[in-house]
Motif scaffolding. Structure first.
Motif, PDB file in Angstrom:
ATOM      1  N   ASP A 125      -5.632 -15.574 -60.057  1.00 17.54           N
ATOM      2  CA  ASP A 125      -6.892 -15.091 -59.514  1.00 17.54           C
ATOM      3  C   ASP A 125      -7.029 -13.596 -59.765  1.00 17.54           C
ATOM      4  O   ASP A 125      -6.050 -12.843 -59.654  1.00 17.54           O
ATOM      5  N   PRO A 126      -8.235 -13.117 -60.095  1.00 25.71           N
ATOM      6  CA  PRO A 126      -8.420 -11.681 -60.343  1.00 25.71           C
ATOM      7  C   PRO A 126      -8.211 -10.868 -59.072  1.00 25.71           C
ATOM      8  O   PRO A 126      -8.527 -11.313 -57.969  1.00 25.71           O
ATOM      9  N   ILE A 127      -7.666  -9.667 -59.253  1.00 22.79           N
ATOM     10  CA  ILE A 127      -7.466  -8.735 -58.144  1.00 22.79           C
ATOM     11  C   ILE A 127      -8.609  -7.732 -58.151  1.00 22.79           C
ATOM     12  O   ILE A 127      -8.950  -7.167 -59.189  1.00 22.79           O
ATOM     13  N   TYR A 128      -9.208  -7.509 -56.977  1.00 19.55           N
ATOM     14  CA  TYR A 128     -10.374  -6.650 -56.851  1.00 19.55           C
ATOM     15  C   TYR A 128      -9.986  -5.293 -56.267  1.00 19.55           C
ATOM     16  O   TYR A 128      -8.981  -5.152 -55.562  1.00 19.55           O
ATOM     17  N   GLY A 129     -10.819  -4.296 -56.538  1.00 20.71           N
ATOM     18  CA  GLY A 129     -10.603  -2.981 -55.962  1.00 20.71           C
ATOM     19  C   GLY A 129     -11.762  -2.054 -56.276  1.00 20.71           C
ATOM     20  O   GLY A 129     -12.668  -2.385 -57.056  1.00 20.71           O
ATOM     21  N   VAL A 130     -11.747  -0.860 -55.649  1.00 18.75           N
ATOM     22  CA  VAL A 130     -12.744   0.168 -55.942  1.00 18.75           C
ATOM     23  C   VAL A 130     -12.555   0.645 -57.376  1.00 18.75           C
ATOM     24  O   VAL A 130     -11.430   0.776 -57.870  1.00 18.75           O
ATOM     25  N   GLN A 131     -13.649   0.913 -58.059  1.00 17.03           N
ATOM     26  CA  GLN A 131     -13.620   1.336 -59.454  1.00 17.03           C
ATOM     27  C   GLN A 131     -13.719   2.863 -59.562  1.00 17.03           C
ATOM     28  O   GLN A 131     -14.440   3.500 -58.787  1.00 17.03           O
ATOM     29  N   TYR A 132     -13.009   3.442 -60.528  1.00 10.68           N
ATOM     30  CA  TYR A 132     -12.964   4.888 -60.707  1.00 10.68           C
ATOM     31  C   TYR A 132     -13.271   5.254 -62.156  1.00 10.68           C
ATOM     32  O   TYR A 132     -13.050   4.465 -63.074  1.00 10.68           O
ATOM     33  N   ASP A 133     -13.755   6.512 -62.338  1.00  7.65           N
ATOM     34  CA  ASP A 133     -13.929   6.998 -63.703  1.00  7.65           C
ATOM     35  C   ASP A 133     -12.621   7.614 -64.197  1.00  7.65           C
ATOM     36  O   ASP A 133     -11.602   7.594 -63.500  1.00  7.65           O
ATOM     37  N   ASP A 134     -12.656   8.171 -65.415  1.00  4.69           N
ATOM     38  CA  ASP A 134     -11.434   8.695 -66.017  1.00  4.69           C
ATOM     39  C   ASP A 134     -10.868   9.898 -65.260  1.00  4.69           C
ATOM     40  O   ASP A 134      -9.690  10.226 -65.406  1.00  4.69           O
ATOM     41  N   ASP A 135     -11.701  10.556 -64.455  1.00  2.00           N
ATOM     42  CA  ASP A 135     -11.248  11.711 -63.682  1.00  2.00           C
ATOM     43  C   ASP A 135     -10.787  11.326 -62.276  1.00  2.00           C
ATOM     44  O   ASP A 135     -10.459  12.203 -61.464  1.00  2.00           O
ATOM     45  N   GLY A 136     -10.776  10.022 -61.986  1.00  2.00           N
ATOM     46  CA  GLY A 136     -10.314   9.567 -60.684  1.00  2.00           C
ATOM     47  C   GLY A 136     -11.366   9.596 -59.595  1.00  2.00           C
ATOM     48  O   GLY A 136     -11.057   9.388 -58.418  1.00  2.00           O
ATOM     49  N   LEU A 137     -12.631   9.843 -59.957  1.00  2.00           N
ATOM     50  CA  LEU A 137     -13.705   9.834 -58.970  1.00  2.00           C
ATOM     51  C   LEU A 137     -14.234   8.415 -58.818  1.00  2.00           C
ATOM     52  O   LEU A 137     -14.515   7.741 -59.809  1.00  2.00           O
ATOM     53  N   HIS A 138     -14.358   7.971 -57.558  1.00  2.00           N
ATOM     54  CA  HIS A 138     -14.858   6.609 -57.361  1.00  2.00           C
ATOM     55  C   HIS A 138     -16.289   6.490 -57.864  1.00  2.00           C
ATOM     56  O   HIS A 138     -17.077   7.433 -57.823  1.00  2.00           O
ATOM     57  N   LEU A 139     -16.620   5.300 -58.361  1.00  2.00           N
ATOM     58  CA  LEU A 139     -17.957   5.022 -58.856  1.00  2.00           C
ATOM     59  C   LEU A 139     -18.794   4.385 -57.752  1.00  2.00           C
ATOM     60  O   LEU A 139     -18.261   3.781 -56.819  1.00  2.00           O
ATOM     61  N   TYR A 140     -20.102   4.528 -57.867  1.00  2.00           N
ATOM     62  CA  TYR A 140     -21.023   3.974 -56.874  1.00  2.00           C
ATOM     63  C   TYR A 140     -21.712   2.734 -57.415  1.00  2.00           C
ATOM     64  O   TYR A 140     -21.983   2.613 -58.614  1.00  2.00           O
ATOM     65  N   GLY A 141     -22.012   1.809 -56.505  1.00  2.00           N
ATOM     66  CA  GLY A 141     -22.786   0.631 -56.829  1.00  2.00           C
ATOM     67  C   GLY A 141     -23.998   0.546 -55.927  1.00  2.00           C
ATOM     68  O   GLY A 141     -24.270   1.452 -55.132  1.00  2.00           O
ATOM     69  N   SER A 142     -24.732  -0.542 -56.017  1.00  2.00           N
ATOM     70  CA  SER A 142     -25.946  -0.724 -55.216  1.00  2.00           C
ATOM     71  C   SER A 142     -25.715  -1.562 -53.971  1.00  2.00           C
ATOM     72  O   SER A 142     -26.603  -1.687 -53.129  1.00  2.00           O
ATOM     73  N   VAL A 143     -24.519  -2.138 -53.834  1.00  2.00           N
ATOM     74  CA  VAL A 143     -24.216  -3.028 -52.705  1.00  2.00           C
ATOM     75  C   VAL A 143     -23.439  -2.260 -51.647  1.00  2.00           C
ATOM     76  O   VAL A 143     -22.436  -1.604 -51.953  1.00  2.00           O
ATOM     77  N   TYR A 144     -23.890  -2.334 -50.400  1.00  2.00           N
ATOM     78  CA  TYR A 144     -23.194  -1.696 -49.285  1.00  2.00           C
ATOM     79  C   TYR A 144     -22.164  -2.662 -48.699  1.00  2.00           C
ATOM     80  O   TYR A 144     -22.469  -3.821 -48.424  1.00  2.00           O
ATOM     81  N   ARG A 145     -20.942  -2.152 -48.513  1.00  2.00           N
ATOM     82  CA  ARG A 145     -19.874  -2.940 -47.907  1.00  2.00           C
ATOM     83  C   ARG A 145     -19.331  -2.153 -46.705  1.00  2.00           C
ATOM     84  O   ARG A 145     -18.730  -1.099 -46.876  1.00  2.00           O
ATOM     85  N   GLU A 146     -19.552  -2.698 -45.527  1.00  2.00           N
ATOM     86  CA  GLU A 146     -19.203  -1.994 -44.293  1.00  2.00           C
ATOM     87  C   GLU A 146     -17.729  -1.630 -44.244  1.00  2.00           C
ATOM     88  O   GLU A 146     -17.352  -0.571 -43.735  1.00  2.00           O
ATOM     89  N   TRP A 147     -16.871  -2.459 -44.782  1.00  2.00           N
ATOM     90  CA  TRP A 147     -15.442  -2.224 -44.700  1.00  2.00           C
ATOM     91  C   TRP A 147     -14.963  -1.136 -45.660  1.00  2.00           C
ATOM     92  O   TRP A 147     -13.802  -0.738 -45.622  1.00  2.00           O
ATOM     93  N   LEU A 148     -15.870  -0.600 -46.499  1.00  2.00           N
ATOM     94  CA  LEU A 148     -15.553   0.555 -47.342  1.00  2.00           C
ATOM     95  C   LEU A 148     -16.206   1.835 -46.814  1.00  2.00           C
ATOM     96  O   LEU A 148     -16.179   2.863 -47.488  1.00  2.00           O
ATOM     97  N   ASP A 149     -16.762   1.795 -45.618  1.00  2.00           N
ATOM     98  CA  ASP A 149     -17.558   2.900 -45.086  1.00  2.00           C
ATOM     99  C   ASP A 149     -16.792   3.662 -44.014  1.00  2.00           C
ATOM    100  O   ASP A 149     -16.836   3.316 -42.836  1.00  2.00           O
ATOM    101  N   LEU A 150     -16.103   4.730 -44.423  1.00  2.00           N
ATOM    102  CA  LEU A 150     -15.446   5.598 -43.443  1.00  2.00           C
ATOM    103  C   LEU A 150     -16.445   6.569 -42.821  1.00  2.00           C
ATOM    104  O   LEU A 150     -16.331   6.893 -41.629  1.00  2.00           O
TER     105      LEU A 150
END
Length: 354
Positions: A125-150
Motif C-alpha cells: 500500500d502507498p505511504i502518504y505524507g506532506v509534500q515538499y519542494d526541493d528547498d524543504g518548504l511544504h507545498l500547499y493544496g486546495s483541500v483543508y485537513r483539520e489534523w494538519l492544522d496547528l
C-alpha cells in the motif's frame, strides 16, 4: 527578551514533591517540522487563573539561563487548556520563516527521490505524507485537513521575531519550562514544570528507557493521572525519560486544546492496561484509507463498529511501525481501531469514517 540566571543555590529539595491539582502545569508539547512548535497549559484547579501571572520558555542547550515570555492577560477557566503556538504565519515564508502548518499542506503519496517510484509498506500500500519542494518548504493544496492544522489549535501566537524573543524556538535538547511570574526566583521556587533537565545538554534529544527520542520530532501529551508539574535538574543527577507523558510522532496535533485529568471532578477514566503504547491514526475523519503509526512494532490491527462487529483486519508480516487500513465499502460513522503489539499489549483509538 528576559534572560534570567538560574542560580546554583536553588533549594531544590523543597520542589521535589509534585503539586496536587493546585497549580498550572504543561499538558502538551509539539516539537514538529520546521516552526511547528506549541505548548499547552492546563488549569487543574477549581478556580479561574489569570495567565499574565505566568511565563513559558526554555533553558537552551544545557544552559542555566531561562529565556522567557510572559503569557497574555487571559482567564483560564477550571479544567481547561491554553495553547501557545510559535508566531510564524506568513504563507510565503521560507527557511527560518517557514510558516506553522494551517491545514492546507499538500497531502499525497510519497515518491522516492532517486527512483521516482511510489513508496509502499510491506503490504504494497502507498505511504502518504506532506509534500515538499526541493528547498524543504511544504507545498500547499486546495483541500483543508483539520489534523494538519496547528494554527487552528492556537489560543495565542507568540515570539514572531527570534532576535526579540526566542523563548518558543525550542528543539529537542532545550529544557522547556513554565514558571509563576516573569523572572526565575533565586531559589527556583517558582518553577512549576519542566520538560527535560535543566543544565543538561542531551545531544539530539532526551530519550526513554529504550533509547528512543522523547523531545525531538515528537508530540507529547500528559497522562491523565498526572496532577502537577515536575522539576528535573542536572546538578541533582535527575534523569528525564518521558515518564508521565504519552509520546507520539511529530506534527500530531490531535490532542491539543483538550486534556483529560483526574483533577477534574467530571473526569471518567478510559485508561487501563490497554492504551499504554502511543498510537496515531490519521486522517481522522477518513474516507478510503486510515494510516496507523506507533512508536512500537505493530503486530495486528482490527477495526470494529460500535456494536462490536469486526469490519477490517491487518496482520503485519514485517517489523513495521506503520499500517494502512482500507476503509473501502464501510458505512459512514464511528469505529474503534484496535492495535496489537508484543506481549498482547493493545491500544484502542476512535476513527470516524466519512
Amino acid at each position: 527578551m528576559k534572560k534570567l540566571l538560574l542560580l546554583s543555590t536553588f533549594l531544590f529539595s523543597t520542589l521535589l514533591v509534585s503539586a496536587q491539582c493546585d497549580e498550572l502545569f504543561i499538558s502538551g508539547m509539539v516539537e514538529g517540522y520546521a516552526n511547528n512548535r506549541a505548548l499547552e497549559i492546563y488549569n487543574p484547579t477549581p478556580s479561574a487563573i489569570n495567565l499574565s501571572g505566568y511565563s513559558v520558555g526554555r533553558f537552551s542547550n544545557g544552559g542555566v539561563t531561562a529565556e522567557l515570555i510572559q503569557l497574555p492577560s487571559t482567564m483560564l477557566m477550571p479544567y481547561e487548556t491554553y495553547t501557545v503556538v510559535l508566531d510564524k504565519r506568513d504563507s510565503l515564508g521560507t527557511s527560518f520563516e517557514t510558516p506553522v502548518w494551517n491545514g492546507y499542506q499538500l497531502w499525497d503519496v510519497i515518491i522516492d527521490d532517486v527512483t521516482g517510484d511510489t513508496v509502499v509498506n510491506a503490504e504494497g500500500d502507498p505511504i502518504y505524507g506532506v509534500q515538499y519542494d526541493d528547498d524543504g518548504l511544504h507545498l500547499y493544496g486546495s483541500v483543508y485537513r483539520e489534523w494538519l492544522d496547528l494554527q487552528g489549535k492556537a489560543d495565542v501566537f507568540l515570539c514572531p521575531v527570534y532576535d526579540v524573543n526566542n523563548s518558543l524556538y525550542f528543539n529537542g535538547n532545550d529544557a522547556i519550562t513554565l514558571i509563576s511570574g516573569t523572572t526565575v526566583a533565586g531559589d527556583g521556587s517558582n518553577i512549576l514544570d519542566v520538560i527535560g533537565v535543566i543544565g543538561e545538554d542531551p545531544g539530539d534529544s532526551w530519550i526513554d528507557m529504550e533509547g528512543a527520542w522523547v523531545t525531538r520530532d515528537r508530540s507529547l501529551t500528559r497522562q491523565p493521572e498526572v496532577t502537577g508539574g515536575d522539576l528535573f535538574v542536572a546538578a541533582l543527577g535527575d534523569v528525564f525519560t518521558g515518564a508521565g507523558w504519552d509520546v507520539s510522532f511529530k506534527n500530531d496535533f490531535s490532542e491539543l486544546r483538550q486534556h483529560d485529568c483526574v483533577c477534574d471532578p467530571n473526569f471518567t477514566s478510559t485508561r487501563d492496561l490497554v492504551n499504554q503504547v502511543p498510537v496515531n491514526v490519521y486522517p481522522n475523519p477518513a474516507t478510503e484509507i486510515a494510516i496507523i503509526e506507533s512508536t512500537e512494532i505493530i503486530e495486528r490491527v482490527e477495526l470494529f463498529n460500535l456494536t462490536g462487529q469486526s469490519m477490517r483486519q491487518y496482520n503485519a508480516s514485517n517489523s513495521l511501525r506503520q499500517a494502512h487500513l482500507s476503509l473501502s465499502g464501510l458505512n459512514p460513522g464511528m469505529y474503534l481501531v484496535n492495535v496489537w503489539f508484543a506481549d498482547n499489549q493493545r491500544t484502542v483509538k476512535k476513527l470516524i469514517v466519512k
